[in-house]
Design a protein around this motif. Structure first.
Motif, mmCIF file in Angstrom:
data_model
loop_
_atom_site.group_PDB
_atom_site.id
_atom_site.type_symbol
_atom_site.label_atom_id
_atom_site.label_comp_id
_atom_site.label_asym_id
_atom_site.label_seq_id
_atom_site.Cartn_x
_atom_site.Cartn_y
_atom_site.Cartn_z
ATOM 1 N N ARG A 1 0.819 -1.209 0.000
ATOM 2 C CA ARG A 1 0.000 0.000 0.000
ATOM 3 C C ARG A 1 0.855 1.263 0.000
ATOM 4 O O ARG A 1 0.650 2.175 -0.782
ATOM 5 C CB ARG A 1 -0.932 -0.004 1.210
ATOM 6 C CG ARG A 1 -1.929 1.142 1.233
ATOM 7 C CD ARG A 1 -2.920 1.003 2.373
ATOM 8 N NE ARG A 1 -2.272 0.735 3.636
ATOM 9 C CZ ARG A 1 -2.013 1.662 4.564
ATOM 10 N NH1 ARG A 1 -2.382 2.903 4.375
ATOM 11 N NH2 ARG A 1 -1.419 1.348 5.679
ATOM 12 N N SER A 2 1.867 1.295 0.870
ATOM 13 C CA SER A 2 2.722 2.488 0.926
ATOM 14 C C SER A 2 4.001 2.323 0.097
ATOM 15 O O SER A 2 4.852 3.210 0.107
ATOM 16 C CB SER A 2 3.090 2.809 2.384
ATOM 17 O OG SER A 2 3.838 1.755 2.940
ATOM 18 N N LYS A 3 4.119 1.199 -0.592
ATOM 19 C CA LYS A 3 5.277 0.910 -1.448
ATOM 20 C C LYS A 3 6.586 1.059 -0.671
ATOM 21 O O LYS A 3 7.472 1.827 -1.034
ATOM 22 C CB LYS A 3 5.282 1.809 -2.682
ATOM 23 C CG LYS A 3 4.188 1.485 -3.673
ATOM 24 C CD LYS A 3 4.383 2.290 -4.938
ATOM 25 C CE LYS A 3 3.596 1.667 -6.064
ATOM 26 N NZ LYS A 3 3.905 2.282 -7.357
ATOM 27 N N GLN A 4 6.692 0.284 0.409
ATOM 28 C CA GLN A 4 7.891 0.313 1.240
ATOM 29 C C GLN A 4 8.478 -1.082 1.362
ATOM 30 O O GLN A 4 7.740 -2.056 1.542
ATOM 31 C CB GLN A 4 7.576 0.790 2.655
ATOM 32 C CG GLN A 4 7.349 2.259 2.793
ATOM 33 C CD GLN A 4 7.155 2.600 4.253
ATOM 34 O OE1 GLN A 4 6.211 2.134 4.882
ATOM 35 N NE2 GLN A 4 8.059 3.398 4.788
ATOM 36 N N ILE A 5 9.796 -1.159 1.290
ATOM 37 C CA ILE A 5 10.547 -2.369 1.598
ATOM 38 C C ILE A 5 11.524 -1.974 2.698
ATOM 39 O O ILE A 5 12.377 -1.108 2.494
ATOM 40 C CB ILE A 5 11.323 -2.901 0.375
ATOM 41 C CG1 ILE A 5 10.362 -3.193 -0.772
ATOM 42 C CG2 ILE A 5 12.133 -4.141 0.761
ATOM 43 C CD1 ILE A 5 11.059 -3.506 -2.084
ATOM 44 N N LEU A 6 11.375 -2.575 3.856
ATOM 45 C CA LEU A 6 12.203 -2.228 5.002
ATOM 46 C C LEU A 6 12.961 -3.470 5.467
ATOM 47 O O LEU A 6 12.346 -4.503 5.740
ATOM 48 C CB LEU A 6 11.332 -1.708 6.151
ATOM 49 C CG LEU A 6 10.394 -0.546 5.809
ATOM 50 C CD1 LEU A 6 9.455 -0.273 6.971
ATOM 51 C CD2 LEU A 6 11.195 0.690 5.461
ATOM 52 N N LEU A 7 14.273 -3.377 5.544
ATOM 53 C CA LEU A 7 15.088 -4.456 6.085
ATOM 54 C C LEU A 7 15.356 -4.168 7.546
ATOM 55 O O LEU A 7 15.774 -3.062 7.905
ATOM 56 C CB LEU A 7 16.414 -4.568 5.346
ATOM 57 C CG LEU A 7 16.368 -4.971 3.895
ATOM 58 C CD1 LEU A 7 17.782 -5.196 3.373
ATOM 59 C CD2 LEU A 7 15.538 -6.213 3.688
ATOM 60 N N LEU A 8 15.123 -5.150 8.394
ATOM 61 C CA LEU A 8 15.352 -5.002 9.825
ATOM 62 C C LEU A 8 16.646 -5.728 10.189
ATOM 63 O O LEU A 8 16.814 -6.903 9.858
ATOM 64 C CB LEU A 8 14.183 -5.597 10.608
ATOM 65 C CG LEU A 8 12.798 -5.108 10.199
ATOM 66 C CD1 LEU A 8 11.719 -5.899 10.909
ATOM 67 C CD2 LEU A 8 12.660 -3.632 10.475
ATOM 68 N N GLU A 9 17.553 -5.037 10.818
ATOM 69 C CA GLU A 9 18.825 -5.602 11.230
ATOM 70 C C GLU A 9 18.989 -5.372 12.725
ATOM 71 O O GLU A 9 19.020 -4.238 13.182
ATOM 72 C CB GLU A 9 19.983 -4.935 10.482
ATOM 73 C CG GLU A 9 20.352 -5.600 9.201
ATOM 74 C CD GLU A 9 20.959 -6.965 9.425
ATOM 75 O OE1 GLU A 9 20.380 -7.932 8.899
ATOM 76 O OE2 GLU A 9 21.979 -7.079 10.111
ATOM 77 N N PHE A 10 19.071 -6.455 13.486
ATOM 78 C CA PHE A 10 19.203 -6.363 14.937
ATOM 79 C C PHE A 10 20.647 -6.607 15.318
ATOM 80 O O PHE A 10 21.297 -7.501 14.783
ATOM 81 C CB PHE A 10 18.308 -7.398 15.619
ATOM 82 C CG PHE A 10 16.879 -7.312 15.171
ATOM 83 C CD1 PHE A 10 16.083 -6.242 15.537
ATOM 84 C CD2 PHE A 10 16.338 -8.289 14.361
ATOM 85 C CE1 PHE A 10 14.774 -6.146 15.104
ATOM 86 C CE2 PHE A 10 15.023 -8.207 13.927
ATOM 87 C CZ PHE A 10 14.252 -7.138 14.304
ATOM 88 N N SER A 11 21.154 -5.825 16.258
ATOM 89 C CA SER A 11 22.542 -5.979 16.669
ATOM 90 C C SER A 11 22.709 -5.571 18.128
ATOM 91 O O SER A 11 22.147 -4.568 18.566
ATOM 92 C CB SER A 11 23.441 -5.108 15.788
ATOM 93 O OG SER A 11 24.793 -5.284 16.129
#
Length: 158
Positions: free
Chosen positions: A37-47
């Protein structure tokens, strides 16, 4: 916000019709959030870092963002058609100190209100300290890191 969470292994195109398994190589983000819907691709990186100083948290945040720059470049098809791509490093020290700008950016990108940021920071810090405490219990032999098999009751011939 219509985000779907998931995980994936991502191969970076090498520009020669194949994929490169060397640097930048195989990238495995900790999570992916996609919103059609919002045309978002988000990569989540935990550290989790061993150092708690803001400069150490900032360095870790920057390293995580730079790690995925080749992927951002390989996703030009999407970004050229109006999609947004971002890497959201989620950095916390083993002592529970969070990287405030990164956490704030991640919360906003994931559609969380500013009211939820404090709760997210609290949960992140608590989980980091609990994981650190668990690691020491395992190292000291107080608990096992492998799952324990249930002990049958006395007299049970299972």
């Amino acid at each position: 916000s219509g985000l779907r969470l998931g995980s994936a292994r991502i191969r970076i195109p090498n520009g020669q019709g194949g994929t490169d398994l060397k640097a930048p190589g195989m990238l495995t983000p900790d999570g992916i959030a996609i919103s059609e819907r919002s045309k978002q691709i988000l990569l989540l990186e935990f550290s989790r870092t061993a150092r708690w100083e803001l400069s150490a948290l900032e360095d870790a945040w920057q390293r995580k963002r730079e790690k995925y720059l080749p992927l951002a470049q390989s996703l030009r098809f999407y970004t050229d058609t109006g999609w947004q791509f971002d890497v959201l490093p989620w950095i916390v020290s083993i002592q529970g100190f969070v990287h405030p700008p990164g956490l704030r950016t991640a919360c906003r990108a994931l559609g969380l209100s500013s009211q939820h940021e404090l709760a997210v920071a609290d949960l992140t810090a608590t989980a980091s300290v609990a994981a650190f405490a668990f690691m020491h219990k395992v190292r000291l032999g107080l608990i096992s890191s492998s799952p324990q098999q249930p002990t049958p009751p006395p007299g049970d011939s299972a």
